[in-house]
Design a protein around this motif. Structure first.
Motif, PDB file in Angstrom:
ATOM      1  N   THR A  54       0.842  -1.190   0.000  1.00  0.00           N
ATOM      2  CA  THR A  54       0.000   0.000   0.000  1.00  0.00           C
ATOM      3  C   THR A  54       0.876   1.238   0.000  1.00  0.00           C
ATOM      4  N   GLU A 101       0.639   5.281   0.526  1.00  0.00           N
ATOM      5  CA  GLU A 101      -0.129   6.450   0.929  1.00  0.00           C
ATOM      6  C   GLU A 101       0.658   7.680   0.529  1.00  0.00           C
ATOM      7  N   THR A 102       0.047   8.588  -0.207  1.00  0.00           N
ATOM      8  CA  THR A 102       0.795   9.706  -0.764  1.00  0.00           C
ATOM      9  C   THR A 102       0.039  11.020  -0.616  1.00  0.00           C
ATOM     10  N   ASN A 125      -6.033  -1.265  -6.451  1.00  0.00           N
ATOM     11  CA  ASN A 125      -7.229  -0.893  -5.684  1.00  0.00           C
ATOM     12  C   ASN A 125      -8.404  -1.839  -5.926  1.00  0.00           C
ATOM     13  N   GLU A 171      -5.722  10.204  -5.882  1.00  0.00           N
ATOM     14  CA  GLU A 171      -6.015   9.085  -4.986  1.00  0.00           C
ATOM     15  C   GLU A 171      -4.976   9.097  -3.872  1.00  0.00           C
ATOM     16  N   ARG A 172      -5.420   9.130  -2.632  1.00  0.00           N
ATOM     17  CA  ARG A 172      -4.460   9.188  -1.534  1.00  0.00           C
ATOM     18  C   ARG A 172      -3.822   7.830  -1.271  1.00  0.00           C
ATOM     19  N   LEU A 173      -4.570   6.746  -1.513  1.00  0.00           N
ATOM     20  CA  LEU A 173      -4.078   5.406  -1.248  1.00  0.00           C
ATOM     21  C   LEU A 173      -4.062   4.586  -2.527  1.00  0.00           C
ATOM     22  N   TYR A 226      -3.497   0.548  -3.476  1.00  0.00           N
ATOM     23  CA  TYR A 226      -3.291  -0.833  -3.055  1.00  0.00           C
ATOM     24  C   TYR A 226      -2.893  -1.650  -4.277  1.00  0.00           C
TER      25      TYR A 226
END
Length: 199
Positions: free
Chosen positions: A144, A146-147, A164, A180-182, A184
């Motif tokens: 994952t 996160e940005t 995702n 998009e913050r995350l 996957y």
């Protein structure tokens, strides 16, 4: 032509004895990653040598330089990625660095290989708000990211992965991800990917 500061993303295959002769660059940050084979590098800063599988090279063209890239083998092809970023300032002094990152170091985790963040002390430094990661995932494993960056760019080097839970990518596929913050990333098979955060 552009995705944030990303200017060019080349997935190159060069046959034995072939390559790109001496040619100029300026005002560009250039990242090279060798997947298979051996790439021979030479530049006007006096650097001459080989980039082998797993090695990443960062070159700041800055005020201008010449360089050449050729297949370092007479019998086997070379497969490499070459990525160009716009620098965050002009008139930089040309520079070069190179480092090896093994698949074991990136296994089932995101390994930063090029970054401008002080948090990534082992990564090659770049003159732009960019962070490039390599990951090699076992089948069924996930990472994952996160940005706070507005863009992410994904390239599948080998295998198959899903982003995702909705977008499945195979070898050679790319994805541009915005706002998009995350992110996957899960592997449907053993997979290697390059993932970049971009300002």
């Amino acid at each position: 032509m552009h995705f944030g500061p990303l200017r060019v993303f080349n997935d190159d295959h060069v046959q034995p004895g072939k390559g790109f002769g001496l040619h100029p660059h300026r005002e560009m940050e250039i990242m090279t990653y060798v997947i298979d084979g051996v790439l021979e590098h030479q530049d006007s800063m006096g650097n001459k040598g080989f980039i082998e599988p797993g090695e990443v090279q960062r070159m700041t063209a800055g005020t201008g330089l010449l360089h050449s890239e050729k297949n370092g083998s007479d019998t086997a092809p070379v497969h490499f990625l070459q990525i160009w970023f716009m620098p965050n300032e002009s008139g930089l002094t040309p520079s070069w660095e190179q480092k090896k990152f093994t698949k074991e170091h990136q296994r089932n985790r995101l390994l930063p290989v090029v970054s401008n963040s002080q948090e990534h002390a082992d990564a090659l430094r770049i003159h732009q708000d960019v962070r490039a990661y390599l990951t090699t995932l076992d089948q069924g494993r996930e990472v994952t990211l996160e940005t706070v960056h507005p863009r992410m760019y994904v390239f599948v080097i080998s295998g198959t992965a899903t982003l995702n839970g909705t977008h499945t990518l195979s070898e050679g596929d790319t994805a541009r991800v915005s706002n998009e913050r995350l992110l996957y990333v899960s592997a449907s098979s053993v997979a290697q990917l390059m993932i970049m955060e971009l300002a």
